[in-house]
Design an enzyme around this catalytic site. Structure first.
Site, PDB file in Angstrom:
ATOM      1  N   GLU A 117     123.356 114.309 -36.541  1.00 28.16           N
ATOM      2  CA  GLU A 117     122.537 113.730 -37.980  1.00 28.16           C
ATOM      3  C   GLU A 117     120.886 112.954 -37.216  1.00 28.16           C
ATOM      4  O   GLU A 117     120.278 112.776 -37.675  1.00 28.16           O
ATOM      5  CB  GLU A 117     123.188 112.938 -38.483  1.00 28.16           C
ATOM      6  N   GLY A 118     121.174 112.275 -36.135  1.00 28.08           N
ATOM      7  CA  GLY A 118     120.957 111.418 -35.271  1.00 28.08           C
ATOM      8  C   GLY A 118     119.484 112.031 -35.195  1.00 28.08           C
ATOM      9  O   GLY A 118     118.633 112.044 -35.343  1.00 28.08           O
ATOM     10  N   HIS A 119     119.839 113.180 -34.284  1.00 30.15           N
ATOM     11  CA  HIS A 119     119.041 114.268 -33.513  1.00 30.15           C
ATOM     12  C   HIS A 119     118.429 114.862 -34.629  1.00 30.15           C
ATOM     13  O   HIS A 119     117.029 115.317 -34.049  1.00 30.15           O
ATOM     14  CB  HIS A 119     120.327 115.130 -32.723  1.00 30.15           C
ATOM     15  N   LYS A 163     118.125 103.935 -32.198  1.00 33.93           N
ATOM     16  CA  LYS A 163     119.898 103.364 -31.677  1.00 33.93           C
ATOM     17  C   LYS A 163     119.351 102.604 -30.200  1.00 33.93           C
ATOM     18  O   LYS A 163     120.009 102.176 -29.456  1.00 33.93           O
ATOM     19  CB  LYS A 163     120.552 104.453 -31.913  1.00 33.93           C
ATOM     20  N   GLN A 213     115.947 102.131 -24.525  1.00 35.85           N
ATOM     21  CA  GLN A 213     115.531 102.873 -23.979  1.00 35.85           C
ATOM     22  C   GLN A 213     113.772 103.381 -24.211  1.00 35.85           C
ATOM     23  O   GLN A 213     113.241 103.528 -23.684  1.00 35.85           O
ATOM     24  CB  GLN A 213     116.126 104.612 -24.026  1.00 35.85           C
ATOM     25  N   ARG A 218     128.671 110.495 -28.392  1.00 35.49           N
ATOM     26  CA  ARG A 218     130.363 109.775 -27.416  1.00 35.49           C
ATOM     27  C   ARG A 218     131.255 109.812 -28.751  1.00 35.49           C
ATOM     28  O   ARG A 218     132.683 108.917 -28.289  1.00 35.49           O
ATOM     29  CB  ARG A 218     130.223 108.603 -27.387  1.00 35.49           C
TER      30      ARG A 218
HETATM   31  P1  AMP Z   1     120.919 111.480 -26.684  1.00 34.61           P
HETATM   32  O1  AMP Z   1     120.947 112.819 -26.806  1.00 34.61           O
HETATM   33  O2  AMP Z   1     122.168 110.522 -27.277  1.00 34.61           O
HETATM   34  O3  AMP Z   1     120.205 111.394 -25.119  1.00 34.61           O
HETATM   35  O4  AMP Z   1     120.076 111.082 -27.230  1.00 34.61           O
HETATM   36  C1  AMP Z   1     118.674 112.371 -28.046  1.00 34.61           C
HETATM   37  C2  AMP Z   1     117.723 110.910 -28.953  1.00 34.61           C
HETATM   38  O5  AMP Z   1     118.398 111.088 -29.899  1.00 34.61           O
HETATM   39  C3  AMP Z   1     117.449 109.381 -28.461  1.00 34.61           C
HETATM   40  O6  AMP Z   1     116.312 109.317 -28.421  1.00 34.61           O
HETATM   41  C4  AMP Z   1     118.971 108.805 -29.432  1.00 34.61           C
HETATM   42  O7  AMP Z   1     117.994 107.836 -29.125  1.00 34.61           O
HETATM   43  C5  AMP Z   1     118.366 109.225 -29.901  1.00 34.61           C
HETATM   44  N1  AMP Z   1     119.573 109.824 -31.881  1.00 34.61           N
HETATM   45  C6  AMP Z   1     121.055 109.357 -30.539  1.00 34.61           C
HETATM   46  N2  AMP Z   1     121.273 108.930 -31.670  1.00 34.61           N
HETATM   47  C7  AMP Z   1     121.117 108.559 -33.078  1.00 34.61           C
HETATM   48  C8  AMP Z   1     121.436 108.002 -33.971  1.00 34.61           C
HETATM   49  N3  AMP Z   1     121.810 107.511 -34.586  1.00 34.61           N
HETATM   50  N4  AMP Z   1     120.051 107.861 -34.655  1.00 34.61           N
HETATM   51  C9  AMP Z   1     118.850 108.344 -34.216  1.00 34.61           C
HETATM   52  N5  AMP Z   1     118.361 108.936 -33.129  1.00 34.61           N
HETATM   53  C10 AMP Z   1     119.583 108.619 -32.835  1.00 34.61           C
END
Ligand code: AMP
Length: 290
Positions: A33-35, A147, A151, A185
């Site tokens: 859901e974050g993505h 989050k 970064q 994770r």
């Molecule tokens: P990752 O796949 O973990 O590298 O994350 C890809 C993008 O999604 C990065 O910009 C993260 O900051 C963002 N992201 C990961 N988890 C969340 C979350 N819970 N809420 C908002 N954005 C997120």
């Protein structure tokens, strides 16, 4: 939605669309859901939405979870298509790094603290792959989650220092109903670890309220409170708890009158979780409104 695996195919797809506004959402996949919140925001603001899915070996340390990082491209493609992605870029490691790069990007100072201190080289890996993606996609806007607040600070600084013609859009952290920040994770956590991990968001929420109510005015108070709160959970092993200005990431004592980042990294078993809050707060995204 089109799926491509090579730089050449992606550039070919984007060539006729160069006069449109292109939005990039860089991810390591195993979409959640974050993505999706980043993709939706890009969909709203851009004509063309590019999603990259690439588990970037350069940003993992030798003893980190690169090999076991969860991957499921078919599932990612279904989620991406539903969220409104136009083109999914899922390159192989060989495509992104045909040879060991001799050119990498280092953002100094901002990267020697917080996660940069516990994960040496991590942000060089991040900055390098993001710079490559920016050159490959040439997006007008790129969407990143707060989050990973450090970064965001690092990428924003790289963009300014190197004159990348892209606007960085920081997006709020999406959380589970019980407050845990959504993360790829989280699937590693046992039931017990998952339950105790809510202490991160709960503790951060508590200090946010105390700082905003004027009950806490110094960094030390925030750090002591969070260390105590997190250590009360037997499965938690603290990596760091820190308070810095945001986005400059400089140490700070008195909390009033500036933007501050309260950030934590904590191991639960073999899983390292991070979370943070930036004060004063803007609104968060509740689960029901995603
Ligand atoms: P990752 O796949 O973990 O590298 O994350 C890809 C993008 O999604 C990065 O910009 C993260 O900051 C963002 N992201 C990961 N988890 C969340 C979350 N819970 N809420 C908002 N954005 C997120």
């Amino acid at each position: 939605m089109k799926t491509v695996g090579t730089v050449q195919e992606l550039r070919q797809f984007l060539r006729p669309l160069r006069d449109r506004r292109i939005g990039l959402v860089p991810t390591m996949g195993y979409l959640h859901e974050g993505h999706v919140s980043l993709i939706r925001r890009a969909r709203k603001e851009c004509d063309v939405v590019v999603l990259s899915v690439f588990v970037n070996p350069l940003q993992f340390g030798p003893r980190e979870d690169y090999d076991r990082y969860p991957r499921d491209l078919d599932r990612d493609a279904r989620i991406a298509e539903q969220a409104g992605v136009d083109v999914l870029f899922a390159p192989s490691v060989e495509e992104m790094y045909p040879e060991k790069p001799l050119t990498t990007v280092t953002v100094s100072r901002l990267t020697d603290r917080l996660c940069g201190a516990s994960r040496p080289g991590h942000f060089d890996g991040v900055a390098t792959v993001v710079a490559k993606l920016f050159h490959i996609v040439e997006p007008d806007r790129a969407y990143f989650g707060l989050k990973d607040a450090q970064q965001v600070a690092v990428v924003e600084r790289m963009v300014r220092d190197l004159h990348f013609p892209v606007e960085i859009i920081p997006c709020p952290t999406v959380r589970e109903k019980d407050g845990l920040a959504v993360s790829s994770r989280n699937v590693y956590l046992s039931e017990e670890e998952r339950e105790q991990a809510t202490v991160l968001s709960a503790g951060l929420r508590e200090v946010a309220e105390k700082v905003q109510a004027g009950e806490m005015t110094r960094s030390r108070q925030v750090i002591d409170y969070l260390q105590g709160r997190i250590s009360s959970k037997p499965l938690a092993r603290i990596d760091y708890v820190d308070v810095l200005t945001y986005p400059d990431l400089t140490p700070v004592d008195a909390l009033q009158g500036q933007r501050i980042l309260v950030a934590v990294a904590v191991h639960f078993g073999s899983t390292r979780l991070i979370d943070n809050v930036i004060l004063p707060e803007k609104e968060e995204v509740p689960c029901s409104e995603r």
